[in-house]
Design a protein around this motif. Structure first.
Motif, PDB file in Angstrom:
ATOM      1  N   UNK A 189       0.815  -1.219   0.000  1.00  0.00           N
ATOM      2  CA  UNK A 189       0.000   0.000   0.000  1.00  0.00           C
ATOM      3  C   UNK A 189       0.846   1.264   0.000  1.00  0.00           C
ATOM      4  N   UNK A 190       1.907   1.272   0.813  1.00  0.00           N
ATOM      5  CA  UNK A 190       2.697   2.486   1.006  1.00  0.00           C
ATOM      6  C   UNK A 190       4.179   2.145   1.037  1.00  0.00           C
ATOM      7  N   UNK A 191       4.967   2.844   0.251  1.00  0.00           N
ATOM      8  CA  UNK A 191       6.411   2.626   0.225  1.00  0.00           C
ATOM      9  C   UNK A 191       7.032   3.239   1.479  1.00  0.00           C
ATOM     10  N   UNK A 192       7.736   2.425   2.238  1.00  0.00           N
ATOM     11  CA  UNK A 192       8.451   2.915   3.410  1.00  0.00           C
ATOM     12  C   UNK A 192       7.678   2.883   4.706  1.00  0.00           C
ATOM     13  N   UNK A 193       6.473   2.321   4.710  1.00  0.00           N
ATOM     14  CA  UNK A 193       5.693   2.282   5.950  1.00  0.00           C
ATOM     15  C   UNK A 193       4.740   1.095   5.942  1.00  0.00           C
ATOM     16  N   UNK A 194       4.633   0.412   7.081  1.00  0.00           N
ATOM     17  CA  UNK A 194       3.714  -0.706   7.229  1.00  0.00           C
ATOM     18  C   UNK A 194       2.613  -0.340   8.218  1.00  0.00           C
ATOM     19  N   UNK A 195       1.380  -0.714   7.874  1.00  0.00           N
ATOM     20  CA  UNK A 195       0.263  -0.502   8.784  1.00  0.00           C
ATOM     21  C   UNK A 195      -0.111  -1.862   9.372  1.00  0.00           C
ATOM     22  N   UNK A 196       0.276  -2.065  10.619  1.00  0.00           N
ATOM     23  CA  UNK A 196       0.113  -3.377  11.236  1.00  0.00           C
ATOM     24  C   UNK A 196      -1.307  -3.635  11.722  1.00  0.00           C
ATOM     25  N   UNK A 197      -2.197  -2.631  11.676  1.00  0.00           N
ATOM     26  CA  UNK A 197      -3.538  -2.843  12.197  1.00  0.00           C
ATOM     27  C   UNK A 197      -4.297  -3.910  11.417  1.00  0.00           C
ATOM     28  N   UNK A 198      -3.934  -4.109  10.142  1.00  0.00           N
ATOM     29  CA  UNK A 198      -4.626  -5.102   9.316  1.00  0.00           C
ATOM     30  C   UNK A 198      -3.867  -6.421   9.218  1.00  0.00           C
ATOM     31  N   UNK A 199      -2.776  -6.563   9.945  1.00  0.00           N
ATOM     32  CA  UNK A 199      -1.938  -7.750   9.790  1.00  0.00           C
ATOM     33  C   UNK A 199      -2.662  -9.029  10.209  1.00  0.00           C
ATOM     34  N   UNK A 200      -3.350  -8.999  11.361  1.00  0.00           N
ATOM     35  CA  UNK A 200      -4.048 -10.204  11.823  1.00  0.00           C
ATOM     36  C   UNK A 200      -5.174 -10.609  10.880  1.00  0.00           C
ATOM     37  N   UNK A 201      -6.081  -9.689  10.488  1.00  0.00           N
ATOM     38  CA  UNK A 201      -7.097 -10.074   9.500  1.00  0.00           C
ATOM     39  C   UNK A 201      -6.489 -10.579   8.187  1.00  0.00           C
ATOM     40  N   UNK A 202      -5.396  -9.941   7.742  1.00  0.00           N
ATOM     41  CA  UNK A 202      -4.746 -10.362   6.499  1.00  0.00           C
ATOM     42  C   UNK A 202      -4.181 -11.769   6.621  1.00  0.00           C
ATOM     43  N   UNK A 203      -3.563 -12.070   7.764  1.00  0.00           N
ATOM     44  CA  UNK A 203      -2.981 -13.399   7.968  1.00  0.00           C
ATOM     45  C   UNK A 203      -4.067 -14.464   8.037  1.00  0.00           C
ATOM     46  N   UNK A 204      -5.155 -14.178   8.760  1.00  0.00           N
ATOM     47  CA  UNK A 204      -6.271 -15.126   8.841  1.00  0.00           C
ATOM     48  C   UNK A 204      -6.819 -15.414   7.443  1.00  0.00           C
ATOM     49  N   UNK A 205      -7.047 -14.343   6.673  1.00  0.00           N
ATOM     50  CA  UNK A 205      -7.603 -14.490   5.322  1.00  0.00           C
ATOM     51  C   UNK A 205      -6.669 -15.267   4.410  1.00  0.00           C
ATOM     52  N   UNK A 206      -5.387 -14.959   4.475  1.00  0.00           N
ATOM     53  CA  UNK A 206      -4.408 -15.607   3.601  1.00  0.00           C
ATOM     54  C   UNK A 206      -4.308 -17.105   3.899  1.00  0.00           C
ATOM     55  N   UNK A 207      -4.307 -17.463   5.164  1.00  0.00           N
ATOM     56  CA  UNK A 207      -4.225 -18.883   5.547  1.00  0.00           C
ATOM     57  C   UNK A 207      -5.465 -19.638   5.081  1.00  0.00           C
ATOM     58  N   UNK A 208      -6.646 -19.059   5.340  1.00  0.00           N
ATOM     59  CA  UNK A 208      -7.895 -19.725   4.948  1.00  0.00           C
ATOM     60  C   UNK A 208      -7.985 -19.840   3.428  1.00  0.00           C
ATOM     61  N   UNK A 209      -7.582 -18.785   2.706  1.00  0.00           N
ATOM     62  CA  UNK A 209      -7.597 -18.836   1.248  1.00  0.00           C
ATOM     63  C   UNK A 209      -6.689 -19.925   0.707  1.00  0.00           C
ATOM     64  N   UNK A 210      -5.492 -20.053   1.275  1.00  0.00           N
ATOM     65  CA  UNK A 210      -4.539 -21.072   0.833  1.00  0.00           C
ATOM     66  C   UNK A 210      -5.065 -22.479   1.122  1.00  0.00           C
ATOM     67  N   UNK A 211      -5.634 -22.667   2.298  1.00  0.00           N
ATOM     68  CA  UNK A 211      -6.194 -23.974   2.669  1.00  0.00           C
ATOM     69  C   UNK A 211      -7.340 -24.345   1.727  1.00  0.00           C
ATOM     70  N   UNK A 212      -8.154 -23.358   1.372  1.00  0.00           N
ATOM     71  CA  UNK A 212      -9.290 -23.611   0.474  1.00  0.00           C
ATOM     72  C   UNK A 212      -8.821 -24.080  -0.898  1.00  0.00           C
ATOM     73  N   UNK A 213      -7.805 -23.422  -1.442  1.00  0.00           N
ATOM     74  CA  UNK A 213      -7.255 -23.832  -2.743  1.00  0.00           C
ATOM     75  C   UNK A 213      -6.732 -25.268  -2.667  1.00  0.00           C
TER      76      UNK A 213
END
Length: 485
Positions: A194-218
């Motif tokens: 999203x942004x060069x040089x900065x990370x927004x960690x507030x969405x990290x947990x939802x992103x990780x949950x979604x990514x794991x579930x998406x990978x498992x589904x595939x």
């Protein structure tokens, strides 16, 4: 008496402190549990839907590619396919044509929203592109599928703008993690891109949950990803090996190669934007742009004499073809394979065909790594792997995510070299990138030309302005020299 009074005060203070600690623990940690459960419940159906759509997309893509392998004459219909894609977006696509940049814009500043039609349209047009031989990837398609499905669910759930940003980020993570089988990379990519040089960690947990579930589904749908591996590198004595835990000469070779990977990233991003801008100016009738692009790709294929640079570049059309897996072996790539793939892909995407950029970037990086390994007398599979992740890191400005990708795909033995390659390529790619909606929070070089821009789009405009000024100056200088003579 005073001692007794002091003991009572200490006892009351201790009791009060204990009650305060229990109260803080209860309220804070109850909030954490509530937050985690809420987002897990919200994200689970979204990620399962995204994973299922990505699984369908991967199956259709593989089927289309192998169908073209068996029917090579389909390449001659590539210009027609380009016209079809153009009119699909003209009639039904509308704002969806902005692709990944629209999703990034909506995460930064919610506006008109991400249309639900974006997912099915990009899926269909990407399969069409590959069916007729266009050189494109699949990441952009998966991310757009993820973003459009997340936006649709967000509307159904009637989420606030803040929660919608989180859900869109999670959708990007689910799509990316599912299409490559790299859930940790998907989560980090979604917050880093999203942004060069900065990370927004507030969405990290939802992103990780979604990514794991998406990978498992595939995986549950029986879709398998291509496996890559780095050959075992024999331990050899090196300079100061008795005192240093690392081979300094290998480190120097990695840094040199990674600078080249960064420059390849810059070239790719620059060509995509410039080709699109050039053809837009040249053709007033817009559907002629993909026609012309398709004809150039057909001509190049027959001029080169082989179809290796069409489509994804993962599966081999014939024995001995240059592919990403073949680049991990000595002799598995031609010297200029990386440049040909750059030309093919930038022409495909720049003239209106659809698909992602990442898998072609993997191809470019792996084949360039193969070439550099011969020049630098370095391990072939290691340098192919470094190029695989580093060119991607430079083109997307996501060095941290790509370091994790190296670990997930190739194992953790060379994690330090992965980090060196990705961060060096990121630096040498400059203020460029394939996603023009990326914001610039911290420029790579302070005091540089692009230190005060807010986004890569503004940086590209400034770069174009500088190029035009340089061109006018060179023309003026030449005219003066001619006049003086």
């Amino acid at each position: 008496m005073q001692v007794k009074k002091s003991n009572i005060i200490l006892s009351n203070l201790s009791q009060y402190t204990g009650e305060l600690k229990n109260k803080i623990f209860t309220s804070e940690h109850f909030g954490i549990i509530k937050y985690t459960l809420r987002w897990t419940i919200l994200i689970a159906p979204v990620a399962i839907t995204i994973g299922s759509m990505v699984a369908l997309f991967l199956w259709l893509l593989t089927t289309a590619i192998h169908f073209r392998f068996a029917h090579t004459w389909l390449l001659f219909l590539l210009p027609v396919a380009g016209v079809l894609i153009h009119f699909i977006y003209k009639w039904a696509g509308k704002s969806a044509e902005k692709g990944n940049n629209l999703i990034i814009d909506e995460i930064h500043e919610p506006g008109a929203g991400v249309p639900a039609r974006m997912g099915p349209i990009i899926l269909i047009t990407t399969v069409i592109t590959h069916l007729f031989g266009g050189s494109a990837g699949r990441e952009g398609t998966a991310v757009q599928i993820g973003g459009s499905i997340a936006a649709l669910f967000g509307k159904w759930f009637k989420l606030t703008n803040s929660d919608m940003r989180m859900l869109l980020t999670a959708g990007v993570a689910a799509g990316f993690g599912a299409v490559f089988g790299t859930p940790l990379t998907g989560a980090v990519f979604a917050i880093e891109v999203l942004t060069i040089g900065r990370l927004k960690y507030d969405a990290l947990l939802p992103a990780l949950i979604a990514s794991i579930i998406g990978d498992i589904t595939v995986a549950a749908w029986g879709i398998h990803h291509t496996a890559y591996h780095i050959d075992i590198i024999a331990k050899m004595p090196y300079f100061l090996s008795d005192y240093l835990p690392v081979d300094l000469l290998l480190f120097v070779k990695v840094i040199i190669a990674s600078a080249a990977f960064g420059l390849a990233s810059y070239l790719f991003a620059l060509m995509v934007h410039e080709i699109k801008a050039m053809f837009t100016k040249l053709f007033s009738i817009k559907w002629l742009i993909p026609v012309f692009g398709g004809l150039i790709i057909i001509a190049l294929t027959y001029a080169i004499g082989k179809p290796d640079y069409l489509s994804l570049g993962v599966d081999a059309q014939y024995p001995g073809a240059v592919t990403i897996p073949s680049a991990f072996h000595a002799g598995g790539s031609d010297t200029w394979s990386w440049l040909w793939k750059t030309i093919y892909t930038t022409l495909t995407l720049g003239t209106g065909f659809k698909g992602g950029e990442v898998t072609p970037l993997f191809y470019i990086g792996a084949t360039l790594g193969n070439t550099l390994s011969g020049l630098l007398n370095a391990p072939v599979s290691l340098f192919a792997a470094l190029g695989f992740i580093a060119v991607f890191a430079g083109a997307t400005n996501t060095p941290l995510a790509c370091t994790f990708m190296g670990i997930e795909l190739f194992g953790g033995e060379h994690a330090l070299l992965f980090a060196i390659a990705c961060f060096t390529a990121y630096f040498f790619s400059g203020n460029s990138g394939i996603y023009t909606s990326q914001h610039i929070a911290v420029p790579k070089i302070f005091g540089g030309y692009f230190s005060d821009e807010k986004s890569l789009s503004e940086a590209n405009k400034r770069r174009g302005y500088l190029y035009s000024k340089l061109y006018k100056y060179s023309r003026h200088s030449k005219s003066k020299e001619t006049g003086s003579k």
